[in-house]
Scaffold this active site. Structure first.
Site, mmCIF file in Angstrom:
data_model
loop_
_atom_site.group_PDB
_atom_site.id
_atom_site.type_symbol
_atom_site.label_atom_id
_atom_site.label_comp_id
_atom_site.label_asym_id
_atom_site.label_seq_id
_atom_site.Cartn_x
_atom_site.Cartn_y
_atom_site.Cartn_z
ATOM 1 N N ASP A 53 28.463 49.010 40.873
ATOM 2 C CA ASP A 53 27.817 47.689 40.860
ATOM 3 C C ASP A 53 27.374 47.276 42.267
ATOM 4 O O ASP A 53 28.194 47.228 43.174
ATOM 5 C CB ASP A 53 28.804 46.613 40.360
ATOM 6 C CG ASP A 53 28.643 46.295 38.894
ATOM 7 O OD1 ASP A 53 27.619 46.700 38.307
ATOM 8 O OD2 ASP A 53 29.539 45.637 38.341
ATOM 9 N N THR A 101 13.986 50.951 36.016
ATOM 10 C CA THR A 101 15.099 50.032 36.274
ATOM 11 C C THR A 101 15.248 49.656 37.744
ATOM 12 O O THR A 101 14.881 50.438 38.632
ATOM 13 C CB THR A 101 16.422 50.681 35.785
ATOM 14 O OG1 THR A 101 17.540 49.922 36.272
ATOM 15 C CG2 THR A 101 16.584 52.100 36.292
ATOM 16 N N TYR A 150 17.300 47.699 21.762
ATOM 17 C CA TYR A 150 17.258 46.266 22.095
ATOM 18 C C TYR A 150 15.895 45.849 22.663
ATOM 19 O O TYR A 150 15.240 44.948 22.118
ATOM 20 C CB TYR A 150 18.391 45.993 23.085
ATOM 21 C CG TYR A 150 18.434 44.623 23.697
ATOM 22 C CD1 TYR A 150 18.334 43.471 22.919
ATOM 23 C CD2 TYR A 150 18.617 44.487 25.070
ATOM 24 C CE1 TYR A 150 18.405 42.214 23.511
ATOM 25 C CE2 TYR A 150 18.695 43.240 25.669
ATOM 26 C CZ TYR A 150 18.575 42.109 24.880
ATOM 27 O OH TYR A 150 18.646 40.872 25.464
ATOM 28 N N HIS A 199 27.441 44.865 28.345
ATOM 29 C CA HIS A 199 26.644 43.874 29.074
ATOM 30 C C HIS A 199 27.286 42.491 29.022
ATOM 31 O O HIS A 199 27.888 42.095 28.028
ATOM 32 C CB HIS A 199 25.215 43.829 28.525
ATOM 33 C CG HIS A 199 24.453 45.070 28.851
ATOM 34 N ND1 HIS A 199 24.607 46.225 28.133
ATOM 35 C CD2 HIS A 199 23.565 45.351 29.833
ATOM 36 C CE1 HIS A 199 23.843 47.170 28.665
ATOM 37 N NE2 HIS A 199 23.193 46.665 29.696
ATOM 38 N N GLY A 234 19.986 52.775 18.540
ATOM 39 C CA GLY A 234 19.108 51.759 17.951
ATOM 40 C C GLY A 234 19.631 51.265 16.609
ATOM 41 O O GLY A 234 20.605 51.797 16.067
ATOM 42 N N TYR A 251 22.663 57.252 36.852
ATOM 43 C CA TYR A 251 21.692 56.608 35.950
ATOM 44 C C TYR A 251 20.387 56.320 36.675
ATOM 45 O O TYR A 251 19.300 56.673 36.208
ATOM 46 C CB TYR A 251 22.300 55.307 35.379
ATOM 47 C CG TYR A 251 21.276 54.427 34.708
ATOM 48 C CD1 TYR A 251 20.593 54.867 33.572
ATOM 49 C CD2 TYR A 251 20.962 53.155 35.212
ATOM 50 C CE1 TYR A 251 19.636 54.068 32.973
ATOM 51 C CE2 TYR A 251 20.013 52.358 34.613
ATOM 52 C CZ TYR A 251 19.349 52.818 33.492
ATOM 53 O OH TYR A 251 18.389 52.033 32.905
ATOM 54 N N PHE A 283 14.929 44.364 35.518
ATOM 55 C CA PHE A 283 16.186 43.900 36.099
ATOM 56 C C PHE A 283 17.147 43.699 34.910
ATOM 57 O O PHE A 283 17.294 44.622 34.125
ATOM 58 C CB PHE A 283 15.926 42.722 37.055
ATOM 59 C CG PHE A 283 15.380 43.255 38.373
ATOM 60 C CD1 PHE A 283 14.154 43.947 38.408
ATOM 61 C CD2 PHE A 283 16.099 43.176 39.537
ATOM 62 C CE1 PHE A 283 13.673 44.531 39.587
ATOM 63 C CE2 PHE A 283 15.633 43.745 40.722
ATOM 64 C CZ PHE A 283 14.422 44.417 40.746
HETATM 65 N N1 UFG Z 1 29.949 42.030 34.256
HETATM 66 C C1 UFG Z 1 31.201 41.463 34.185
HETATM 67 N N2 UFG Z 1 31.951 41.733 33.081
HETATM 68 C C2 UFG Z 1 31.510 42.520 32.052
HETATM 69 C C3 UFG Z 1 30.226 43.076 32.140
HETATM 70 C C4 UFG Z 1 29.469 42.814 33.266
HETATM 71 O O1 UFG Z 1 31.644 40.774 35.089
HETATM 72 O O2 UFG Z 1 32.249 42.731 31.100
HETATM 73 C C5 UFG Z 1 29.128 41.724 35.446
HETATM 74 C C6 UFG Z 1 28.666 42.979 36.169
HETATM 75 O O3 UFG Z 1 29.590 43.337 37.179
HETATM 76 C C7 UFG Z 1 27.331 42.520 36.720
HETATM 77 C C8 UFG Z 1 26.835 41.485 35.719
HETATM 78 O O4 UFG Z 1 27.976 41.081 34.997
HETATM 79 O O5 UFG Z 1 27.511 41.878 37.930
HETATM 80 C C9 UFG Z 1 25.826 42.041 34.755
HETATM 81 O O6 UFG Z 1 26.352 43.237 34.199
HETATM 82 P P1 UFG Z 1 25.669 43.989 33.002
HETATM 83 O O7 UFG Z 1 26.566 45.113 32.607
HETATM 84 O O8 UFG Z 1 25.259 43.019 31.958
HETATM 85 O O9 UFG Z 1 24.324 44.541 33.647
HETATM 86 P P2 UFG Z 1 24.185 45.432 34.982
HETATM 87 O O10 UFG Z 1 23.785 44.496 36.086
HETATM 88 O O11 UFG Z 1 25.329 46.330 35.213
HETATM 89 O O12 UFG Z 1 23.037 46.375 34.508
HETATM 90 C C10 UFG Z 1 21.765 46.213 34.897
HETATM 91 C C11 UFG Z 1 20.886 46.978 33.925
HETATM 92 C C12 UFG Z 1 21.040 48.455 34.147
HETATM 93 C C13 UFG Z 1 20.932 48.790 35.588
HETATM 94 C C14 UFG Z 1 21.920 48.030 36.413
HETATM 95 C C15 UFG Z 1 21.770 48.337 37.881
HETATM 96 O O13 UFG Z 1 21.228 46.652 32.583
HETATM 97 O O14 UFG Z 1 20.012 49.112 33.429
HETATM 98 O O15 UFG Z 1 21.663 46.654 36.224
HETATM 99 O O16 UFG Z 1 22.982 48.119 38.560
HETATM 100 F F1 UFG Z 1 21.187 50.104 35.793
#
Ligand code: UFG
Length: 340
Positions: free
Chosen positions: A290, A123, A18, A195, A43, A147, A175
Site C-alpha cells: 500500500d 491502473t 464490476y 476493497h 464476474g 500487479y 484510481f
Molecule cells: N483498506 C483498509 N481496510 C480494508 C481494505 C482497504 O483500511 O479492509 C484501505 C487500504 O489500505 C487503502 C484503502 O483502504 O488505503 C483503499 O483500499 P482498497 O483495497 O479499496 O483499494 P486499493 O487502494 O488497495 O486499490 C486500488 C485499486 C488497485 C490498485 C491499487 C494501487 O483498486 O487496482 O489501488 O495501490 F492496484
C-alpha cells in the site's frame, strides 16, 4: 468516429465484472452495440443481460477469435484481469499469466480479425511511490508491486501492437473504482472482497461484525491512507469517449480520478453518514504494497476528450454504493433470488 448510420460494436472482455458491466450498461444506454466476454470466475452473470454474454476464458484463444469473427466486433475494451495487490505479491505467476498473456491473447485475436480499436483498463499502481501528487500521465511509471508491473507490461505490449498493426488505443489508468449503479440495481460483489467501501457497507448490512483499517500511523492528515475514489459511472463515460476517439494511430494514456484525496477515516465517515449510524472497525498493521497517498490529476482527459465526471464527492459514491448494498445485502445472489 461514430456516425448516426453506424453503431460501433464493442466486445468487453471481462464485461461481467464490476467496472466492465458498468461500462456495458453505459454503452447500451448511450447508443452503442456491445457484448461481454467473461469466464464468470470473477464476474457475475446477473450483472449483464443474458443475451449479451459470451461465456469464455481469456486463455481460450480460439473462442476469442471466434467471438470477434461471429459478432463482427469492431472495437475491444479489455477489463479482464486479476487485481489484488497482496495476492499478486504471493502469486506473481498467476498475475503474469492472466494479465500479460491474457492481454496478448486479446491483441492476437484483434489482429487476426482486423479489430483496430482497444481501450485498456490500467491502473494507478503503474506509477512509482516517489512521485509528487497529484499524479499526471507524465509522472514516473515505476510500479512497486507485481500487479502494477503486469499492468505496465500490458500497456507496453498494447502500444507495440498498436504501432506495428495500426491500432488505436486508449490506456485508462483508474484510481479507486467505486460506487454503484445510481438506481441501486448493480454494484460491487466479489467472492473474496478486499476493497474498503464494500467491506464497510457489508458491515452496515450485517454481513460482517467489523472491518479492519490498515494502518493508523501513515504520514497523512489523520494517519490513514489517502486514495482518489472514482465512480464507475464516470469510468464508463471515459470508456465511451476513449473508444470513440481511438481511431487507428490514436495512442494515449489517461488518468481517471476526481483529484480529491480521501482518507480511510473520511471514507468511513461518509459511509456512516449515509448509513445513519457508527460502524465497528479495528485499526491494524498496514497492508503490504500500500502506498500512503494516491491522487490523480485527470486534466488531460478532461481537456482532450471532454470527460465530465458527475460523482466528484465521496458522499455521492457512498450513497450509490449504500443503495446497492441495502437492496441486495448478499449482492448478486440476492438479486438472482429476487428475480426467480
Ligand atoms: N483498506 C483498509 N481496510 C480494508 C481494505 C482497504 O483500511 O479492509 C484501505 C487500504 O489500505 C487503502 C484503502 O483502504 O488505503 C483503499 O483500499 P482498497 O483495497 O479499496 O483499494 P486499493 O487502494 O488497495 O486499490 C486500488 C485499486 C488497485 C490498485 C491499487 C494501487 O483498486 O487496482 O489501488 O495501490 F492496484
Amino acid at each position: 468516429m461514430e456516425t448516426p448510420d453506424h453503431v460501433m460494436k464493442t466486445l468487453l472482455v471481462g464485461g461481467a465484472g464490476y467496472v466492465g458491466s458498468a461500462c456495458l450498461r453505459w454503452l447500451l444506454k448511450h447508443g452503442h452495440d456491445a457484448i461481454a466476454y467473461d469466464s464468470l470466475l470473477a464476474g457475475n452473470a446477473a450483472a449483464v443481460p443474458a443475451d449479451r454474454l459470451v461465456l469464455g476464458d481469456l486463455a481460450d484463444r480460439d473462442l476469442l477469435n471466434q467471438t470477434m469473427a461471429e459478432h463482427r466486433v469492431e472495437a475491444v475494451m479489455h477489463f479482464a484481469a486479476l487485481a489484488s495487490v497482496p495476492e499478486s505479491i504471493q502469486q506473481p505467476e498467476t498475475y503474469y499469466r492472466t494479465n500479460v498473456l491474457g492481454t496478448k491473447n486479446v491483441l492476437d485475436a484483434m489482429v487476426q480479425n482486423q479489430v483496430d480499436r482497444i481501450v485498456f483498463s490500467s491502473t494507478a499502481a503503474t506509477y512509482g511511490f516517489e512521485n509528487e501528487m497529484p499524479l499526471t500521465e507524465q509522472s514516473r511509471q515505476d510500479p512497486q508491486v507485481p500487479y502494477g508491473r503486469t499492468k505496465l507490461a500490458a500497456e507496453h505490449m498494447i502500444l507495440d501492437y498498436a504501432r506495428a498493426h495500426g491500432l488505436g488505443c486508449g490506456l485508462l489508468r483508474y484510481f479507486n473504482a467505486s460506487g454503484a449503479d445510481p438506481d441501486g440495481e448493480f454494484g460491487e460483489d466479489r467472492q473474496h472482497e478486499t476493497h474498503l467501501i464494500p467491506l464497510v457497507l457489508q458491515t452496515a448490512v450485517g454481513g460482517r461484525e467489523k472491518f479492519l483499517v490498515f494502518g493508523g500511523d501513515w504520514e497523512t492528515r489523520d494517519g490513514t491512507c489517502v486514495r482518489d475514489y472514482v465512480h464507475t459511472e464516470d469510468l464508463a463515460q471515459a470508456h465511451q469517449l476513449a473508444i470513440e476517439a481511438a481511431e487507428p494511430g490514436f495512442a494515449r494514456a489517461y488518468n481517471l480520478g476526481t483529484g480529491n484525496g480521501t482518507t480511510v477515516f473520511e471514507v468511513i465517515q461518509a459511509c456512516e453518514e449515509v448509513v445513519g449510524r457508527k460502524l465497528a472497525y479495528e485499526v491494524v498493521d498496514s497492508r503490504p504494497g500500500d502506498p500512503a497517498v494516491l491522487v490523480a490529476s485527470s486534466e488531460k482527459i478532461k481537456k482532450e476528450l471532454a470527460w465530465k465526471p458527475q460523482f466528484a464527492e465521496i458522499r455521492q459514491i457512498a450513497e450509490t454504493a449504500w443503495k446497492w448494498h441495502q437492496n441486495y445485502p448478499r449482492g448478486y445472489a440476492d438479486k438472482l433470488s429476487s428475480t426467480t
